[in-house]
Design an enzyme around this catalytic site. Structure first.
Site, PDB file in Angstrom:
ATOM      1  N   CYS A  38      -7.480   6.768  -4.256  1.00 50.51           N
ATOM      2  CA  CYS A  38      -7.825   7.815  -5.374  1.00 50.51           C
ATOM      3  C   CYS A  38      -9.244   7.952  -5.421  1.00 50.51           C
ATOM      4  CB  CYS A  38      -7.324   7.372  -6.665  1.00 50.51           C
ATOM      5  SG  CYS A  38      -5.462   6.890  -6.494  1.00 50.51           S
ATOM      6  N   ARG A  71     -10.054  12.673  -1.755  1.00 48.88           N
ATOM      7  CA  ARG A  71      -9.582  11.208  -1.948  1.00 48.88           C
ATOM      8  C   ARG A  71      -8.218  11.518  -2.739  1.00 48.88           C
ATOM      9  NH1 ARG A  71     -13.175   7.413  -1.016  1.00 48.88           N
ATOM     10  NH2 ARG A  71     -11.772   5.946  -2.194  1.00 48.88           N
ATOM     11  N   TRP A 128      -3.851  10.126  -5.534  1.00 49.36           N
ATOM     12  CA  TRP A 128      -3.089   9.871  -4.169  1.00 49.36           C
ATOM     13  C   TRP A 128      -1.978   8.977  -4.294  1.00 49.36           C
ATOM     14  CZ3 TRP A 128      -1.445   7.042  -0.135  1.00 49.36           C
ATOM     15  CH2 TRP A 128      -1.005   7.784   0.898  1.00 49.36           C
ATOM     16  N   ASN A 167      -8.587   2.859  -8.526  1.00 50.92           N
ATOM     17  CA  ASN A 167      -8.332   3.072  -7.337  1.00 50.92           C
ATOM     18  C   ASN A 167      -8.027   1.988  -6.704  1.00 50.92           C
ATOM     19  OD1 ASN A 167      -8.638   3.918  -4.662  1.00 50.92           O
ATOM     20  ND2 ASN A 167     -10.765   4.061  -4.359  1.00 50.92           N
ATOM     21  N   GLY A 168      -6.921   1.863  -5.848  1.00 54.04           N
ATOM     22  CA  GLY A 168      -6.306   0.685  -5.083  1.00 54.04           C
ATOM     23  C   GLY A 168      -5.001   0.566  -5.102  1.00 54.04           C
ATOM     24  N   GLU A 188      -7.754  12.572  20.332  1.00 53.52           N
ATOM     25  CA  GLU A 188      -8.414  13.353  19.168  1.00 53.52           C
ATOM     26  C   GLU A 188      -8.006  14.783  18.839  1.00 53.52           C
ATOM     27  OE1 GLU A 188     -10.820  13.520  15.713  1.00 53.52           O
ATOM     28  OE2 GLU A 188      -9.886  12.028  16.674  1.00 53.52           O
ATOM     29  N   LYS A 217      -6.283  16.314  15.337  1.00 55.32           N
ATOM     30  CA  LYS A 217      -6.762  17.451  14.726  1.00 55.32           C
ATOM     31  C   LYS A 217      -5.913  18.541  14.308  1.00 55.32           C
ATOM     32  CE  LYS A 217     -10.549  16.021  13.548  1.00 55.32           C
ATOM     33  NZ  LYS A 217      -9.732  14.780  13.482  1.00 55.32           N
ATOM     34  N   GLU A 265      -3.005  16.990  11.801  1.00 50.06           N
ATOM     35  CA  GLU A 265      -3.240  16.626  10.536  1.00 50.06           C
ATOM     36  C   GLU A 265      -3.691  17.856   9.661  1.00 50.06           C
ATOM     37  OE1 GLU A 265      -6.705  13.874  10.154  1.00 50.06           O
ATOM     38  OE2 GLU A 265      -7.641  14.993  11.793  1.00 50.06           O
ATOM     39  N   HIS A 315       7.492  10.031  32.817  1.00 50.91           N
ATOM     40  CA  HIS A 315       8.337   8.963  32.425  1.00 50.91           C
ATOM     41  C   HIS A 315       9.149   9.209  31.129  1.00 50.91           C
ATOM     42  CE1 HIS A 315       6.698   6.224  35.850  1.00 50.91           C
ATOM     43  NE2 HIS A 315       5.627   6.887  35.612  1.00 50.91           N
ATOM     44  N   LYS A 351      -9.228  11.027   2.529  1.00 47.26           N
ATOM     45  CA  LYS A 351     -10.402  10.917   3.635  1.00 47.26           C
ATOM     46  C   LYS A 351     -10.724   9.528   3.841  1.00 47.26           C
ATOM     47  CE  LYS A 351     -14.110  12.199   5.558  1.00 47.26           C
ATOM     48  NZ  LYS A 351     -14.064  12.973   6.835  1.00 47.26           N
TER      49      LYS A 351
END
Length: 622
Positions: free
Chosen positions: A2, A27, A76, A112-113, A495, A499, A502, A518, A617
């Site tokens: 958060c 966040r 969040w 936050n946590g 990467e 991108k 997400e 395979h 983030k």
């Protein structure tokens, strides 16, 4: 994950809190709230579900909530669904309501946590007559502070310290007490928090961008410490309640770096800032035409004594490690392992006393990476952090720090921080090779010349971004995409795939091209998009062969090659090119078209590019 803000001073708090939360919305964004006190009056708590604009509308951009002291939060969700009741701030009383409106509670707080033992604590508090209106762990923490405050009557410091001892988990806790108007009390363990001070006013936030326009003088409160914040002052205390001294830090970031600056989104702005981020980071270790790592604690004796390297990271930073594994091993012949931090910390890794553990994190607060760092340090292993935020937890705790000079990165999907981390890793590889004798003087000069050419070559790619934009508009409807490559191209594919998934919500996977047969090739069907990364000359033909196998099964092929490989157009439906560069450093160029591809597909779909759903983030919880 958060975002929290706080303000006490001479100006109205609510508009400042909303402004700070707007800088932290990356966040968390499923709900938001604030609590403001006007002098000695009761705190007014206002909450809203959804994006921050809903809270702004509800408070008339803060004008409807008067007062010069307040705290704010953007959520969040971890415990409890997104709802107005579960939104922060939470209060120590108000058993039947949602903790909003004018509240008479002794304690009001945001957090936050994650409080890991919140169920146990909740049961304890219920036995002492407390009742709960939300499903959150934060309400438990606020009421535990209230319990100790009333039981021992020794003041906020004592109540907060007793709470810190009793709580297990991570927290950046921000509190207002009814008996202390104009003051904010904070505590921290493992979740980020900074405190900014200027003339007669004080600011609190999870991250620098929230307060950068108001002050550059900040304090980084450490683990298991708390603080009393008054207008223009901050007083810090250890777990025993004794006052301690913390030295301030001056933030060098430009305030404009945290603004869009005319771009439609932060992400496209930050993509365009990559040449500067790369150049600044490289130049920070350049001296008299060579690389000098002495200021980050890696002199020749230290470099020669390294037996192996373990790179530990999460997400895009892990992808940086995957690329660096190829580069470092080839240029230095030092064995390299790349570990996901969330896995590394939960097994018994074999650690050599002479190895170097390199942890990579943009924020310097990534929970799993921070714990992996601590695991290495408990085993007396030398650690090096590659981080972007000065004074962050990882930066403070690592033995040595290589700061990337990317400036604030606001978009959830990293771009310039990734590129800055790559160039930092390249500098390590080239200098390690020179010191250990696996690179001669001529090669060393050539590699440095190549590194210094990267910013201009990224600029060249950006000048031709319209081709990627056109292609993205044609393929915004797809449901599946596969990125394939070999060697460093596989690391680039990882990467590029991230991108896309997400920010565009398209199912996307990256595979080492040789692994397609395979199992994965069974997923290829008509018009499946397959993107082949083709920057490694020695592996070029093999990867093209794998792409053709996909084409035979109906796939639409996009190739990403270096200039001069025009024959690939005979096999691919669409090809985009990057300038030629030494193959070791190809990731710095090839990633840019893939960043642009993900960005433009997201724009074409009308999605929130900077704040993709379900993501935050900085991942500061497990």
């Amino acid at each position: 994950m958060c975002g929290i803000v706080g303000f006490t001073g001479i100006h109205q708090a609510a508009p400042i809190l909303l402004d700070g939360l707007s800088k932290l919305e990356y966040r968390g964004y499923d709900s938001a709230g604030l609590a403001v006190r006007d002098g000695e009056s009761e705190a007014e708590v206002v909450k809203a579900v959804g994006r921050l604009r809903n809270l702004a509308e509800k408070t008339d951009d803060g004008k409807a909530v008067p007062g010069c002291c307040g705290i704010g939060h953007t959520r969040w969700a971890t415990h409890g669904e997104p709802s107005q009741t579960n939104a922060h701030p939470h209060v120590s009383g108000n058993c039947t309501g949602s903790g909003s409106g004018m509240v008479e509670s002794e304690v009001v707080g945001v957090h936050n946590g994650i409080i890991e033992n919140y169920k146990e604590l909740r049961e304890k508090l219920e036995r002492h007559g407390y009742c709960f209106y939300s499903d959150t762990d934060t309400e438990v923490a606020v009421k535990l502070v209230d319990y100790y405050y009333k039981k021992y009557q020794q003041g906020p410091v004592d109540a907060i310290c007793k709470t810190m001892v009793r709580v297990r988990g991570s927290y950046a806790l921000e509190l207002m007490f009814a008996d202390y108007p104009g003051e904010i009390w904070v505590a921290r363990k493992d979740s980020p928090m900074i405190i900014g001070i200027t003339d007669g006013e004080s600011y609190i936030a999870s991250d620098v961008p929230a307060i950068l326009k108001y002050t550059r003088t900040v304090y980084y409160i450490d683990n298991m410490q708390c603080a009393r914040i008054t207008p223009g002052e901050a007083h810090f205390f250890d777990l025993n309640g004794d006052e301690i001294e913390i030295e301030p830090t001056e933030i060098e970031w430009d305030a404009e770096a945290a603004e869009k600056g005319g771009y439609e989104h932060f992400m496209i702005k930050e993509i365009h800032e990559q040449p500067k981020a790369v150049g600044d980071t490289l130049n920070s270790v350049m001296k008299e035409g060579g690389i000098d790592l002495s200021e980050i604690g890696l002199g020749e004796d230290e470099i020669k004594g390294i037996s192996s390297i373990t790179v530990v990271a999460c997400g895009s930073a892990w992808h940086v490690g995957m690329a660096l594994q190829y580069v470092i091993e080839d240029l230095t012949r030092i064995p390299v392992r790349v570990e996901l931090a969330s896995e590394f910390r939960y097994r018994r890794p074999i650690l050599d006393p002479d190895q170097l553990v390199v942890v990579i994190s943009q924020s310097g607060e990534t929970a799993d990476t921070l714990e992996a760092l601590r695991l290495a340090k408990r085993n007396s292993i030398k650690t090096l952090a590659i981080v972007n935020v000065v004074g962050s937890s990882i930066a403070r705790e690592a033995d040595n720090v290589f700061y990337t000079l990317a400036g604030p990165e606001i978009a959830v999907a990293t771009t310039k921080a990734y590129s800055a981390q790559l160039i930092a890793g390249y500098a390590l590889a080239v200098q390690f090779g020179k010191v250990r004798g696996t690179i001669n003087d001529e090669e060393y000069a050539k590699y440095i010349e190549e590194l210094q050419s990267i910013p201009a070559k990224i600029e060249k790619i950006l000048d031709d971004k319209e081709r990627i934009q056109w292609f993205a508009s044609k393929f915004a409807h797809i449901h599946d995409a596969f990125f394939i490559g070999r060697g460093i191209d596989y690391a680039i594919s990882l990467e590029g795939s991230l991108k896309m998934k997400e920010i565009s919500y398209i199912h996307s996977e990256a595979y080492a091209a040789g692994e397609l047969k395979h199992g994965t090739i069974s997923l290829i069907e008509d018009q499946t998009l397959v993107i082949g990364v083709l920057t490694q000359n020695e592996l070029y033909e093999k990867t093209v062969s794998n792409m053709v196998e996909c084409k035979a099964r109906g796939a639409y092929l996009m190739g990403l090659a270096t200039y001069g490989k025009y024959e690939v157009e005979d096999q691919c439906n669409f090809v985009t090119y990057v300038p030629t560069i030494d193959a070791h450093f190809a990731a710095s160029l090839a990633v840019v078209p893939l960043q642009l591809l993900g960005y433009y597909i997201s724009v074409a779909k009308g999605l929130d590019v900077d704040k993709p759903r379900n993501l935050a983030k900085s991942v500061t919880v497990e």
